[in-house]
Scaffold this active site. Structure first.
Site, mmCIF file in Angstrom:
data_model
loop_
_atom_site.group_PDB
_atom_site.id
_atom_site.type_symbol
_atom_site.label_atom_id
_atom_site.label_comp_id
_atom_site.label_asym_id
_atom_site.label_seq_id
_atom_site.Cartn_x
_atom_site.Cartn_y
_atom_site.Cartn_z
ATOM 1 N N TYR A 35 -2.304 -0.194 10.018
ATOM 2 C CA TYR A 35 -2.489 -0.751 8.673
ATOM 3 C C TYR A 35 -1.204 -0.621 7.858
ATOM 4 O O TYR A 35 -0.736 -1.593 7.254
ATOM 5 C CB TYR A 35 -3.644 -0.038 7.963
ATOM 6 C CG TYR A 35 -3.760 -0.380 6.497
ATOM 7 C CD1 TYR A 35 -4.102 -1.664 6.090
ATOM 8 C CD2 TYR A 35 -3.514 0.574 5.507
ATOM 9 C CE1 TYR A 35 -4.205 -1.991 4.751
ATOM 10 C CE2 TYR A 35 -3.619 0.267 4.172
ATOM 11 C CZ TYR A 35 -3.959 -1.021 3.790
ATOM 12 O OH TYR A 35 -4.050 -1.351 2.461
ATOM 13 N N SER B 185 0.827 -1.203 0.000
ATOM 14 C CA SER B 185 0.000 0.000 0.000
ATOM 15 C C SER B 185 0.861 1.252 0.000
ATOM 16 O O SER B 185 1.973 1.254 0.545
ATOM 17 C CB SER B 185 -0.903 0.001 1.239
ATOM 18 O OG SER B 185 -1.510 1.252 1.441
#
Length: 345
Positions: free
Chosen positions: A167, A142
């Site tokens: 995350y 990501s």
């Protein structure tokens, strides 16, 4: 080294997810002699009916797709999948997504993104001395790994040691785990840092989808950092093209002997959040979904958010002669057309 996809068995985790379902569909349409094993745990993180809609889309796809409901954090389940179907290519897209959700629900990120990914690596390792070793592992990272880096555009050569959310930390961990397994067990691995993926059948927790739902209800939309934020929005079709290109090319060994690579996949054209909202509203008005622009509620920056994302995709362009090219107008128009059809049924 290139891989011919003919006669390969491809395991796609997160197959009922946004990117996973579109990738499965594209592979089956482009390559007639492959088999795809799709797995997904179908969690209720967001509306399950949307995941079911994606799976229904795959039923209309020509070719052989086998769907199995299961959790990659369940090692026995995953080992049975590898034992029974013997995948030669693995695309791991299963993950607990979302920056803000990780602040209040950290356990689900450890479960899926750490334990689940470890199980994927171990399952791949178990094949390396067999007649059908995994030829290539591709996994989702990501843009969040860049944290609050000030240097732009973000390059895969940049240090990413300061994540601003759990995350992001789990995604950076995935890259580190994959590198270690790649070096130790010679598992060819490629990580893909996705930049704000959007499009039809997307995730309802993403800003553009939440904005649309509020605009339809006549509610004000919340815009953080007083609208002074920039994102490298990337249309799902471009992401899928990028993944398919990457699948077919095993990375060269790095200096330390690991067949390992990480790429950015982003549009390479950051847009301000206010500009994005304006284009979205215009597309929704054009489709008759709303009649006028909505009210905006300007709020401060939220914990875990970053000011901007901006992908340097020069490596992707150099190695594959490809970079994302869909404009916001094109992508949001496609989303608006789908939204109108899906919610008007």
């Amino acid at each position: 080294m290139n891989i011919t996809l003919s006669n390969q068995t491809i395991l796609i985790t997160g197959a009922a997810g946004f990117i996973g379902s579109f990738l499965t569909k594209a592979l089956m349409e482009q390559f007639s002699s492959i088999s795809i094993i799709g797995i997904d745990s179908i969690t209720d993180y967001y509306d399950i009916s949307l995941k079911e809609e994606r799976l229904n889309m795959l039923k209309n796809t020509k070719g052989k797709v086998t769907f199995l409901k299961g959790d990659i954090a369940d090692q026995n389940f995953l080992n049975n999948v590898f034992s029974n179907y013997k995948p030669t290519i693995v695309v791991n897209l299963a993950a607990q997504a979302g920056v803000r959700y990780s602040i209040t629900n950290p356990e689900s990120y450890i479960h899926s993104n750490i334990i689940g990914f470890y199980n994927i690596l171990e399952a791949c390792r178990s094949t390396m001395q067999t007649e059908n070793p995994v030829k290539h592992l591709i996994y989702a990272s990501s843009s969040s790994v860049y944290g609050s880096n000030k240097k732009v555009p973000y390059s895969t050569d940049d240090k990413v040691d300061n994540p601003v959310s759990l995350y992001a930390a789990t995604k950076k961990s995935n890259e580190l785990f994959a590198h270690a397994y790649s070096k130790l067990y010679k598992i060819p691995s490629t990580g893909l840092r996705f930049f704000t993926v959007y499009g039809p059948m997307g995730r309802p927790d993403m800003a553009y989808f939440k904005f649309t739902n509020k605009l339809v209800k006549g509610e004000p939309i919340q815009i953080y950092n007083m609208g002074d934020m920039y994102r490298d929005f990337t249309f799902v079709d471009d992401i899928v093209k990028g993944i398919i290109n990457v699948i077919q090319k095993i990375p060269k060994e790095t200096e330390d002997g690991a067949p390992y690579k990480v790429y950015n996949i982003g549009n390479n054209k950051p847009s301000s959040l206010m500009n994005f909202v304006e284009i979205l509203e215009n597309c929704l008005i054009k489709e008759g979904i709303i009649s006028e622009p909505g009210k905006k509620e300007l709020l401060p920056m939220q914990p875990g958010d970053v000011y901007q994302t901006y992908a340097d995709v020069s490596e992707l362009e150099k190695d594959f002669d490809f970079k994302p090219s869909t404009t916001l107008e094109q992508g949001l128009s496609a989303f608006a057309k789908w939204y109108k059809t899906y919610y008007n049924r």
